[in-house]
Scaffold this motif. Structure first.
Motif: not given
Length: 59
Positions: A44-53
């Motif tokens: 899965v590829m997700i935006p860094r901001s969502k990953f950090e949250k």
């Protein structure tokens, strides 16, 4: 929490993947983060901001 992530790090997410696993391996780092489920090997590829949250801890 420390916001530095390296390739190969295994992280625990807050929410469970449908396969039942909470653990993911980081396989790409950049503006987006690509992670692979340790339970079913789905990528899965997700935006860094969502990953950090959504991250709970680095294992």
């Amino acid at each position: 929490m420390d916001k530095t992530f390296n390739l190969g790090d295994v992280v625990q997410m807050k929410k469970q993947h449908p396969c039942g696993s909470y653990d993911w391996e980081i396989i790409r780092v950049g503006a987006d983060i690509k992670i692979k489920c340790k339970g079913c090997n789905r990528i899965v590829m997700i935006p860094r901001s969502k990953f950090e949250k959504d991250i709970k801890k680095i294992l």
